[in-house]
Design an enzyme around this catalytic site. Sequence first.
Site, mmCIF file in Angstrom:
data_model
loop_
_atom_site.group_PDB
_atom_site.id
_atom_site.type_symbol
_atom_site.label_atom_id
_atom_site.label_comp_id
_atom_site.label_asym_id
_atom_site.label_seq_id
_atom_site.Cartn_x
_atom_site.Cartn_y
_atom_site.Cartn_z
ATOM 1 N N ARG A 7 0.867 -1.183 0.000
ATOM 2 C CA ARG A 7 0.000 0.000 0.000
ATOM 3 C C ARG A 7 0.902 1.231 0.000
ATOM 4 N NH1 ARG A 7 -3.820 -0.631 5.101
ATOM 5 N NH2 ARG A 7 -4.690 1.341 4.359
ATOM 6 N N HIS A 8 0.342 2.347 -0.345
ATOM 7 C CA HIS A 8 1.060 3.629 -0.252
ATOM 8 C C HIS A 8 1.471 3.891 1.199
ATOM 9 C CE1 HIS A 8 -2.604 5.059 1.610
ATOM 10 N NE2 HIS A 8 -3.249 4.380 0.665
ATOM 11 N N ASN A 14 -5.532 8.556 6.143
ATOM 12 C CA ASN A 14 -5.344 7.401 7.040
ATOM 13 C C ASN A 14 -5.355 7.875 8.487
ATOM 14 O OD1 ASN A 14 -3.035 5.898 4.742
ATOM 15 N ND2 ASN A 14 -5.124 5.244 5.141
ATOM 16 N N ARG A 57 -1.095 9.570 -3.454
ATOM 17 C CA ARG A 57 -0.394 8.861 -2.391
ATOM 18 C C ARG A 57 0.426 7.664 -2.884
ATOM 19 N NH1 ARG A 57 -5.895 8.353 -2.213
ATOM 20 N NH2 ARG A 57 -6.983 6.473 -1.454
ATOM 21 N N GLU A 77 -8.124 3.156 -5.588
ATOM 22 C CA GLU A 77 -8.818 2.521 -4.459
ATOM 23 C C GLU A 77 -10.315 2.327 -4.744
ATOM 24 O OE1 GLU A 77 -8.957 0.481 -2.449
ATOM 25 O OE2 GLU A 77 -8.458 1.108 -0.416
ATOM 26 N N HIS A 143 -3.587 0.322 -2.988
ATOM 27 C CA HIS A 143 -4.442 0.690 -1.851
ATOM 28 C C HIS A 143 -4.986 -0.590 -1.207
ATOM 29 C CE1 HIS A 143 -4.662 4.821 -3.586
ATOM 30 N NE2 HIS A 143 -4.536 4.157 -4.712
#
Length: 187
Positions: A7-8, A14, A57, A77, A143
């Site tokens: 994931r980023h 987040n 991201r 995402e 994502h």
Amino acid sequence: MRIYLTRHGESEYNVENRLGGDPGLTQRGREYAHALQCYCKQCDGFPTMCFTSTKKRTIETAAGMAITKIPHAELDEINAGVGEHMTYEEFAAAYPMGDRLRATEKLTYRYPSGESYIDVIERTRQLAVDTLRRGEDILIVCHRAVARALVHHFTGVAPKRVPFIDIPLHSLLVIEDGQMTSVNIDS
Ligand code: F6P
């Protein structure tokens, strides 16, 4: 063939527990991007090709790496529709039925004006097939929901388990011959 999947780095959303959007990385997220970059440099035979989504991201996470980067909208995402930009709590308050369905039927629940996990599995299928066909090692920066769908395509894990696969932030997964392991890179 090895598929490196991550994931980023941590994003502003987040930290606020918000869905979707196109936020940038936090300082912590930038540190993960840096750690990934160092790992990529010192790891013999690390892929020379990276797929990202079209979101800031993931692009920021891969930016410092001296490898070819290709953004793919298929890796964006899950579209949370009416829930985009909301926190999980705001979504639950505004759409209590949706929140309940996500608890009981998460695989098939489609956000109003958005997508379901089934949709994400379908949207990523061709890219996964093409990636396997190319047969070259690759890094994919994407994502949470998309990474879950890719784990399904690359390991064959059952669709009903897909929405619950644990894909923490700041972990690098390696998939080879359908087996997934996690690599520890310090950030
Ligand atoms: O919270 C980060 C995120 O990537 C959201 O943008 C996305 O909606 C969510 O994770 C997907 O995970 P889950 O379906 O478990 O909420």
